[in-house]
Design a protein around this motif. Structure first.
Motif, PDB file in Angstrom:
ATOM      1  N   GLY A 103       0.788  -1.225   0.000  1.00 20.88           N
ATOM      2  CA  GLY A 103       0.000   0.000   0.000  1.00 20.88           C
ATOM      3  C   GLY A 103       0.819   1.273   0.000  1.00 20.88           C
ATOM      4  O   GLY A 103       0.446   2.266   0.615  1.00 20.88           O
ATOM      5  N   LYS A 104       1.965   1.256  -0.705  1.00 26.01           N
ATOM      6  CA  LYS A 104       2.829   2.430  -0.811  1.00 26.01           C
ATOM      7  C   LYS A 104       3.095   2.704  -2.294  1.00 26.01           C
ATOM      8  O   LYS A 104       2.850   1.852  -3.150  1.00 26.01           O
ATOM      9  N   SER A 105       3.628   3.880  -2.596  1.00 27.45           N
ATOM     10  CA  SER A 105       4.019   4.173  -3.973  1.00 27.45           C
ATOM     11  C   SER A 105       5.322   3.451  -4.294  1.00 27.45           C
ATOM     12  O   SER A 105       6.091   3.097  -3.392  1.00 27.45           O
ATOM     13  N   SER A 106       5.589   3.255  -5.582  1.00 26.99           N
ATOM     14  CA  SER A 106       6.827   2.594  -5.991  1.00 26.99           C
ATOM     15  C   SER A 106       8.050   3.376  -5.542  1.00 26.99           C
ATOM     16  O   SER A 106       9.067   2.800  -5.124  1.00 26.99           O
ATOM     17  N   ALA A 107       7.960   4.706  -5.607  1.00 28.22           N
ATOM     18  CA  ALA A 107       9.086   5.538  -5.181  1.00 28.22           C
ATOM     19  C   ALA A 107       9.363   5.360  -3.694  1.00 28.22           C
ATOM     20  O   ALA A 107      10.521   5.247  -3.264  1.00 28.22           O
ATOM     21  N   THR A 108       8.290   5.325  -2.911  1.00 28.48           N
ATOM     22  CA  THR A 108       8.454   5.125  -1.467  1.00 28.48           C
ATOM     23  C   THR A 108       9.034   3.751  -1.173  1.00 28.48           C
ATOM     24  O   THR A 108       9.910   3.604  -0.299  1.00 28.48           O
ATOM     25  N   VAL A 109       8.569   2.746  -1.897  1.00 24.13           N
ATOM     26  CA  VAL A 109       9.059   1.382  -1.697  1.00 24.13           C
ATOM     27  C   VAL A 109      10.554   1.302  -2.003  1.00 24.13           C
ATOM     28  O   VAL A 109      11.305   0.628  -1.294  1.00 24.13           O
ATOM     29  N   ARG A 110      10.998   1.993  -3.045  1.00 24.74           N
ATOM     30  CA  ARG A 110      12.429   2.009  -3.370  1.00 24.74           C
ATOM     31  C   ARG A 110      13.241   2.617  -2.225  1.00 24.74           C
ATOM     32  O   ARG A 110      14.324   2.123  -1.889  1.00 24.74           O
ATOM     33  N   GLN A 111      12.730   3.665  -1.620  1.00 17.43           N
ATOM     34  CA  GLN A 111      13.421   4.285  -0.483  1.00 17.43           C
ATOM     35  C   GLN A 111      13.449   3.348   0.716  1.00 17.43           C
ATOM     36  O   GLN A 111      14.474   3.223   1.394  1.00 17.43           O
ATOM     37  N   ILE A 112      12.327   2.696   0.973  1.00 15.84           N
ATOM     38  CA  ILE A 112      12.264   1.745   2.090  1.00 15.84           C
ATOM     39  C   ILE A 112      13.226   0.591   1.855  1.00 15.84           C
ATOM     40  O   ILE A 112      13.928   0.148   2.771  1.00 15.84           O
ATOM     41  N   ALA A 113      13.276   0.101   0.610  1.00 18.20           N
ATOM     42  CA  ALA A 113      14.158  -1.021   0.279  1.00 18.20           C
ATOM     43  C   ALA A 113      15.622  -0.660   0.519  1.00 18.20           C
ATOM     44  O   ALA A 113      16.393  -1.456   1.068  1.00 18.20           O
ATOM     45  N   LEU A 114      16.009   0.556   0.117  1.00 18.63           N
ATOM     46  CA  LEU A 114      17.394   0.993   0.309  1.00 18.63           C
ATOM     47  C   LEU A 114      17.717   1.111   1.796  1.00 18.63           C
ATOM     48  O   LEU A 114      18.778   0.653   2.247  1.00 18.63           O
ATOM     49  N   ARG A 115      16.800   1.694   2.548  1.00 17.99           N
ATOM     50  CA  ARG A 115      17.014   1.847   3.989  1.00 17.99           C
ATOM     51  C   ARG A 115      17.125   0.482   4.670  1.00 17.99           C
ATOM     52  O   ARG A 115      18.005   0.263   5.514  1.00 17.99           O
ATOM     53  N   ALA A 116      16.230  -0.435   4.307  1.00 17.33           N
ATOM     54  CA  ALA A 116      16.246  -1.773   4.910  1.00 17.33           C
ATOM     55  C   ALA A 116      17.507  -2.529   4.520  1.00 17.33           C
ATOM     56  O   ALA A 116      18.108  -3.227   5.350  1.00 17.33           O
ATOM     57  N   ARG A 117      17.928  -2.382   3.266  1.00 20.10           N
ATOM     58  CA  ARG A 117      19.137  -3.080   2.795  1.00 20.10           C
ATOM     59  C   ARG A 117      20.362  -2.608   3.577  1.00 20.10           C
ATOM     60  O   ARG A 117      21.195  -3.424   4.000  1.00 20.10           O
ATOM     61  N   ASN A 118      20.473  -1.311   3.787  1.00 19.45           N
ATOM     62  CA  ASN A 118      21.605  -0.775   4.552  1.00 19.45           C
ATOM     63  C   ASN A 118      21.552  -1.224   6.007  1.00 19.45           C
ATOM     64  O   ASN A 118      22.581  -1.536   6.621  1.00 19.45           O
ATOM     65  N   HIS A 119      20.349  -1.258   6.567  1.00 17.75           N
ATOM     66  CA  HIS A 119      20.154  -1.689   7.954  1.00 17.75           C
ATOM     67  C   HIS A 119      20.617  -3.137   8.133  1.00 17.75           C
ATOM     68  O   HIS A 119      21.349  -3.456   9.075  1.00 17.75           O
ATOM     69  N   VAL A 120      20.200  -3.992   7.204  1.00 20.09           N
ATOM     70  CA  VAL A 120      20.552  -5.415   7.291  1.00 20.09           C
ATOM     71  C   VAL A 120      22.050  -5.616   7.062  1.00 20.09           C
ATOM     72  O   VAL A 120      22.708  -6.376   7.776  1.00 20.09           O
ATOM     73  N   ALA A 121      22.601  -4.904   6.082  1.00 11.15           N
ATOM     74  CA  ALA A 121      24.024  -5.053   5.762  1.00 11.15           C
ATOM     75  C   ALA A 121      24.909  -4.690   6.951  1.00 11.15           C
ATOM     76  O   ALA A 121      25.979  -5.284   7.149  1.00 11.15           O
ATOM     77  N   ALA A 122      24.457  -3.748   7.752  1.00  4.38           N
ATOM     78  CA  ALA A 122      25.250  -3.316   8.904  1.00  4.38           C
ATOM     79  C   ALA A 122      25.196  -4.303  10.059  1.00  4.38           C
ATOM     80  O   ALA A 122      26.026  -4.237  10.968  1.00  4.38           O
ATOM     81  N   ARG A 123      24.256  -5.241  10.013  1.00  8.00           N
ATOM     82  CA  ARG A 123      24.050  -6.137  11.156  1.00  8.00           C
ATOM     83  C   ARG A 123      24.269  -7.621  10.853  1.00  8.00           C
ATOM     84  O   ARG A 123      24.394  -8.416  11.776  1.00  8.00           O
ATOM     85  N   ARG A 124      24.323  -7.995   9.598  1.00  7.34           N
ATOM     86  CA  ARG A 124      24.485  -9.422   9.288  1.00  7.34           C
ATOM     87  C   ARG A 124      25.940  -9.842   9.497  1.00  7.34           C
ATOM     88  O   ARG A 124      26.850  -9.017   9.411  1.00  7.34           O
ATOM     89  N   PRO A 125      26.177 -11.122   9.782  1.00  8.90           N
ATOM     90  CA  PRO A 125      27.560 -11.607   9.935  1.00  8.90           C
ATOM     91  C   PRO A 125      28.367 -11.330   8.672  1.00  8.90           C
ATOM     92  O   PRO A 125      27.875 -11.530   7.556  1.00  8.90           O
ATOM     93  N   ARG A 126      29.579 -10.867   8.848  1.00 12.40           N
ATOM     94  CA  ARG A 126      30.373 -10.426   7.708  1.00 12.40           C
ATOM     95  C   ARG A 126      31.256 -11.520   7.109  1.00 12.40           C
ATOM     96  O   ARG A 126      31.751 -11.380   6.006  1.00 12.40           O
TER      97      ARG A 126
END
Length: 292
Positions: free
Chosen positions: A137-160
Protein backbone atom coordinates in the motif's frame (compact mmCIF):
# COMPACT_ATOMS: atom_id res chain seq x y z
CA UNK A 1 -6.21 -30.48 -15.68
CA UNK A 2 -3.49 -28.01 -14.65
CA UNK A 3 -2.35 -27.73 -11.06
CA UNK A 4 -4.03 -25.02 -8.99
CA UNK A 5 -1.68 -22.00 -8.66
CA UNK A 6 -2.14 -21.95 -4.89
CA UNK A 7 -0.95 -25.55 -4.63
CA UNK A 8 1.95 -24.89 -7.01
CA UNK A 9 3.15 -21.86 -5.03
CA UNK A 10 2.22 -22.98 -1.53
CA UNK A 11 5.82 -23.50 -0.36
CA UNK A 12 6.72 -20.05 -1.67
CA UNK A 13 3.78 -18.46 0.17
CA UNK A 14 4.75 -20.14 3.43
CA UNK A 15 8.37 -19.02 3.02
CA UNK A 16 7.32 -15.40 2.39
CA UNK A 17 5.04 -15.40 5.45
CA UNK A 18 7.65 -17.08 7.66
CA UNK A 19 10.39 -14.63 6.71
CA UNK A 20 8.03 -11.72 7.39
CA UNK A 21 6.83 -13.05 10.75
CA UNK A 22 9.53 -15.29 12.21
CA UNK A 23 6.79 -17.67 13.34
CA UNK A 24 5.99 -20.94 11.62
CA UNK A 25 2.61 -21.21 13.35
CA UNK A 26 1.55 -17.70 12.31
CA UNK A 27 2.93 -18.23 8.81
CA UNK A 28 0.81 -21.34 8.43
CA UNK A 29 -2.27 -19.41 9.59
CA UNK A 30 -1.52 -16.70 7.03
CA UNK A 31 -1.24 -19.30 4.26
CA UNK A 32 -4.61 -20.74 5.25
CA UNK A 33 -6.16 -17.25 5.24
CA UNK A 34 -4.66 -16.70 1.80
CA UNK A 35 -6.23 -19.93 0.58
CA UNK A 36 -9.67 -18.84 1.81
CA UNK A 37 -9.38 -15.54 -0.09
CA UNK A 38 -8.06 -17.30 -3.18
CA UNK A 39 -11.04 -19.68 -3.10
CA UNK A 40 -13.43 -16.69 -3.30
CA UNK A 41 -11.78 -15.23 -6.41
CA UNK A 42 -12.73 -15.84 -10.05
CA UNK A 43 -9.41 -17.37 -11.12
CA UNK A 44 -10.05 -16.69 -14.79
CA UNK A 45 -9.74 -12.96 -14.07
CA UNK A 46 -6.34 -13.28 -12.39
CA UNK A 47 -3.66 -12.74 -15.04
CA UNK A 48 -0.64 -13.36 -12.79
CA UNK A 49 -1.60 -15.86 -10.05
CA UNK A 50 1.83 -15.95 -8.38
CA UNK A 51 1.98 -12.16 -7.97
CA UNK A 52 -1.65 -12.10 -6.83
CA UNK A 53 -1.05 -14.77 -4.19
CA UNK A 54 2.13 -13.12 -2.92
CA UNK A 55 0.19 -9.87 -2.59
CA UNK A 56 -2.52 -11.57 -0.52
CA UNK A 57 -0.04 -13.37 1.74
CA UNK A 58 1.91 -10.13 2.28
CA UNK A 59 -1.19 -8.22 3.31
CA UNK A 60 -2.33 -11.02 5.61
CA UNK A 61 1.13 -11.22 7.19
CA UNK A 62 1.16 -7.46 7.83
CA UNK A 63 -2.26 -7.76 9.46
CA UNK A 64 -0.97 -10.61 11.62
CA UNK A 65 1.95 -8.46 12.89
CA UNK A 66 -0.44 -6.45 15.07
CA UNK A 67 -1.61 -9.58 16.89
CA UNK A 68 1.96 -10.77 17.34
CA UNK A 69 3.01 -7.39 18.76
CA UNK A 70 0.44 -7.74 21.54
CA UNK A 71 1.68 -11.25 22.35
CA UNK A 72 5.28 -10.09 22.51
CA UNK A 73 4.45 -7.37 25.01
CA UNK A 74 3.40 -10.13 27.42
CA UNK A 75 6.18 -12.56 26.50
CA UNK A 76 8.43 -13.84 29.28
CA UNK A 77 12.17 -13.63 28.62
CA UNK A 78 13.90 -13.47 25.24
CA UNK A 79 11.81 -13.81 22.07
CA UNK A 80 13.49 -15.77 19.27
CA UNK A 81 12.24 -16.75 15.81
CA UNK A 82 10.75 -20.23 15.54
CA UNK A 83 13.28 -22.78 14.23
CA UNK A 84 12.40 -25.01 11.28
CA UNK A 85 13.76 -28.46 10.54
CA UNK A 86 14.87 -28.33 6.90
CA UNK A 87 16.41 -30.72 4.41
CA UNK A 88 20.18 -30.36 3.82
CA UNK A 89 19.51 -29.43 0.18
CA UNK A 90 18.02 -26.09 1.28
CA UNK A 91 21.66 -25.03 1.58
CA UNK A 92 22.06 -25.63 -2.18
CA UNK A 93 20.09 -22.44 -2.84
CA UNK A 94 22.55 -20.07 -1.20
CA UNK A 95 20.21 -17.08 -1.23
CA UNK A 96 17.35 -19.08 0.26
CA UNK A 97 19.57 -20.61 2.94
CA UNK A 98 20.95 -17.21 3.92
CA UNK A 99 17.51 -15.60 3.98
CA UNK A 100 16.05 -18.18 6.39
CA UNK A 101 19.20 -18.59 8.48
CA UNK A 102 18.82 -17.79 12.15
CA UNK A 103 21.40 -15.04 11.67
CA UNK A 104 19.20 -13.34 9.07
CA UNK A 105 15.93 -14.04 10.89
CA UNK A 106 17.22 -12.30 14.02
CA UNK A 107 18.40 -9.33 11.94
CA UNK A 108 14.99 -9.11 10.27
CA UNK A 109 13.47 -8.83 13.75
CA UNK A 110 15.11 -5.40 14.04
CA UNK A 111 13.17 -4.04 11.03
CA UNK A 112 9.71 -2.51 11.18
CA UNK A 113 6.89 -4.60 9.61
CA UNK A 114 6.74 -2.70 6.31
CA UNK A 115 10.53 -2.50 6.02
CA UNK A 116 10.74 -6.23 6.65
CA UNK A 117 8.08 -6.99 4.04
CA UNK A 118 9.78 -4.81 1.44
CA UNK A 119 13.23 -6.25 2.15
CA UNK A 120 12.02 -9.85 2.01
CA UNK A 121 10.02 -9.40 -1.19
CA UNK A 122 12.76 -7.47 -2.99
CA UNK A 123 16.01 -8.98 -1.76
CA UNK A 124 14.93 -12.59 -1.29
CA UNK A 125 12.17 -13.11 -3.85
CA UNK A 126 13.20 -10.51 -6.44
CA UNK A 127 9.69 -9.06 -6.57
CA UNK A 128 9.31 -6.01 -8.84
CA UNK A 129 8.91 -2.69 -7.02
CA UNK A 130 5.46 -2.03 -8.46
CA UNK A 131 4.19 -5.38 -7.17
CA UNK A 132 5.66 -4.70 -3.72
CA UNK A 133 4.05 -1.25 -3.74
CA UNK A 134 0.65 -2.75 -4.40
CA UNK A 135 1.15 -5.38 -1.69
CA UNK A 136 2.18 -2.93 1.06
CA UNK A 137 0.00 0.00 0.00
CA UNK A 138 2.83 2.43 -0.81
CA UNK A 139 4.02 4.17 -3.97
CA UNK A 140 6.83 2.59 -5.99
CA UNK A 141 9.09 5.54 -5.18
CA UNK A 142 8.45 5.12 -1.47
CA UNK A 143 9.06 1.38 -1.70
CA UNK A 144 12.43 2.01 -3.37
CA UNK A 145 13.42 4.28 -0.48
CA UNK A 146 12.26 1.75 2.09
CA UNK A 147 14.16 -1.02 0.28
CA UNK A 148 17.39 0.99 0.31
CA UNK A 149 17.01 1.85 3.99
CA UNK A 150 16.25 -1.77 4.91
CA UNK A 151 19.14 -3.08 2.79
CA UNK A 152 21.61 -0.77 4.55
CA UNK A 153 20.15 -1.69 7.95
CA UNK A 154 20.55 -5.42 7.29
CA UNK A 155 24.02 -5.05 5.76
CA UNK A 156 25.25 -3.32 8.90
CA UNK A 157 24.05 -6.14 11.16
CA UNK A 158 24.49 -9.42 9.29
CA UNK A 159 27.56 -11.61 9.94
CA UNK A 160 30.37 -10.43 7.71
CA UNK A 161 32.39 -13.62 7.36
CA UNK A 162 30.87 -16.51 5.47
CA UNK A 163 32.04 -20.04 6.15
CA UNK A 164 31.81 -23.21 4.08
CA UNK A 165 28.90 -25.51 4.99
CA UNK A 166 31.20 -28.54 5.37
CA UNK A 167 33.41 -26.54 7.72
CA UNK A 168 30.33 -25.46 9.67
CA UNK A 169 29.27 -29.07 10.03
CA UNK A 170 32.70 -30.06 11.33
CA UNK A 171 32.61 -27.26 13.93
CA UNK A 172 29.08 -28.25 14.97
CA UNK A 173 30.19 -31.85 15.48
CA UNK A 174 33.07 -30.68 17.68
CA UNK A 175 30.71 -28.38 19.56
CA UNK A 176 28.21 -31.16 20.25
CA UNK A 177 30.90 -33.61 21.30
CA UNK A 178 32.21 -31.05 23.80
CA UNK A 179 28.69 -30.37 25.13
CA UNK A 180 28.00 -34.08 25.63
CA UNK A 181 31.24 -34.69 27.51
CA UNK A 182 31.34 -31.43 29.45
CA UNK A 183 34.64 -30.50 27.78
CA UNK A 184 35.18 -26.82 28.62
CA UNK A 185 38.41 -26.56 26.62
CA UNK A 186 36.73 -28.21 23.64
CA UNK A 187 33.98 -25.62 23.80
CA UNK A 188 36.43 -22.73 24.12
CA UNK A 189 38.15 -23.99 20.97
CA UNK A 190 35.02 -23.48 18.85
CA UNK A 191 33.45 -20.44 20.51
CA UNK A 192 34.27 -16.88 19.49
CA UNK A 193 35.65 -14.82 22.41
CA UNK A 194 32.57 -12.56 22.37
CA UNK A 195 30.02 -15.34 21.76
CA UNK A 196 26.47 -14.62 22.92
CA UNK A 197 24.00 -17.25 24.10
CA UNK A 198 20.27 -16.50 24.05
CA UNK A 199 17.52 -18.86 25.15
CA UNK A 200 13.76 -18.71 24.64
CA UNK A 201 11.68 -20.60 27.20
CA UNK A 202 8.60 -18.41 26.93
CA UNK A 203 8.01 -18.73 30.65
CA UNK A 204 7.12 -22.39 30.08
CA UNK A 205 10.47 -24.18 29.89
CA UNK A 206 13.46 -23.33 32.06
CA UNK A 207 15.84 -20.96 30.27
CA UNK A 208 18.15 -18.09 31.06
CA UNK A 209 16.16 -14.85 30.93
CA UNK A 210 18.96 -12.60 29.68
CA UNK A 211 21.70 -13.09 27.06
CA UNK A 212 24.96 -14.57 28.32
CA UNK A 213 28.14 -13.13 26.77
CA UNK A 214 31.75 -14.28 26.60
CA UNK A 215 33.30 -17.63 25.72
CA UNK A 216 34.26 -18.55 29.28
CA UNK A 217 30.83 -18.18 30.96
CA UNK A 218 29.06 -19.68 27.94
CA UNK A 219 31.42 -22.67 27.84
CA UNK A 220 31.00 -23.30 31.57
CA UNK A 221 27.21 -23.09 31.32
CA UNK A 222 27.11 -25.52 28.39
CA UNK A 223 29.54 -27.91 30.05
CA UNK A 224 26.95 -28.47 32.80
CA UNK A 225 24.79 -30.38 30.33
CA UNK A 226 26.84 -33.54 30.81
CA UNK A 227 26.21 -33.37 34.56
CA UNK A 228 22.50 -32.50 34.64
CA UNK A 229 21.37 -34.56 31.64
CA UNK A 230 23.47 -37.73 31.44
CA UNK A 231 20.75 -39.50 29.47
CA UNK A 232 20.16 -36.66 27.05
CA UNK A 233 20.14 -37.23 23.29
CA UNK A 234 22.15 -34.77 21.23
CA UNK A 235 22.13 -34.99 17.45
CA UNK A 236 23.08 -32.79 14.55
CA UNK A 237 20.19 -31.73 12.33
CA UNK A 238 19.60 -29.05 9.71
CA UNK A 239 17.66 -26.09 11.06
CA UNK A 240 16.83 -23.11 8.87
CA UNK A 241 19.18 -24.33 6.17
CA UNK A 242 22.25 -24.77 8.38
CA UNK A 243 23.85 -27.43 10.61
CA UNK A 244 22.38 -27.22 14.10
CA UNK A 245 21.45 -29.41 17.07
CA UNK A 246 18.39 -31.17 18.40
CA UNK A 247 18.58 -32.03 22.10
CA UNK A 248 16.07 -34.19 23.95
CA UNK A 249 16.15 -34.68 27.70
CA UNK A 250 13.36 -36.63 29.39
CA UNK A 251 10.97 -35.86 26.56
CA UNK A 252 11.75 -32.13 26.46
CA UNK A 253 13.15 -30.74 23.22
CA UNK A 254 15.63 -27.95 22.62
CA UNK A 255 16.62 -26.64 19.20
CA UNK A 256 20.07 -25.06 19.14
CA UNK A 257 20.83 -22.80 16.18
CA UNK A 258 24.33 -21.47 15.64
CA UNK A 259 25.64 -18.37 13.90
CA UNK A 260 29.20 -18.43 12.61
CA UNK A 261 31.77 -15.75 12.06
CA UNK A 262 34.72 -17.38 10.39
CA UNK A 263 35.30 -20.82 11.91
CA UNK A 264 33.99 -19.83 15.35
CA UNK A 265 30.49 -19.84 16.81
CA UNK A 266 29.47 -16.23 17.44
CA UNK A 267 25.81 -16.67 18.45
CA UNK A 268 23.93 -19.55 20.05
CA UNK A 269 20.13 -19.54 20.01
CA UNK A 270 18.46 -22.15 22.18
CA UNK A 271 14.73 -22.58 21.62
CA UNK A 272 13.08 -24.31 24.59
CA UNK A 273 9.52 -23.00 24.38
CA UNK A 274 7.53 -26.13 23.38
CA UNK A 275 4.92 -24.01 21.58
CA UNK A 276 7.62 -22.80 19.21
CA UNK A 277 9.13 -26.20 18.44
CA UNK A 278 6.39 -27.56 16.17
CA UNK A 279 8.74 -26.96 13.24
CA UNK A 280 10.95 -29.80 14.49
CA UNK A 281 8.30 -32.47 13.99
CA UNK A 282 9.10 -32.87 10.30
CA UNK A 283 11.05 -31.15 7.55
CA UNK A 284 9.52 -27.92 6.24
CA UNK A 285 9.59 -27.40 2.48
CA UNK A 286 10.83 -23.90 1.67
CA UNK A 287 11.01 -22.25 -1.73
CA UNK A 288 11.93 -18.97 -3.39
CA UNK A 289 10.13 -20.09 -6.55
CA UNK A 290 11.78 -17.22 -8.45
CA UNK A 291 11.50 -18.81 -11.88
CA UNK A 292 7.81 -19.71 -11.59
Amino acid sequence: MSEDPFVRHRNLLFTVAYEMLGSAVDAEDVVQETWLRWAEVDHSEVQHPRAYLVRIVTRQALNRVRTMARRREEYVGEWLPEPLLTAPDVADDIELAESVSMAMMTVLETLGPTERAVFVLREVFDTPYDEIAEAVGKSSATVRQIALRARNHVAARRPRVAVDRDEQRAVVERFLAAVQTGDVQGLLAVLAPDVVLKADGGGIAQAIRKPLSGSDPVARLLSNFALIAPGGVVEMVWINGAPAARIEVQGELTAVSLVFEGDRIARIYAMRNPHKLTGLVGETALSRDVTA
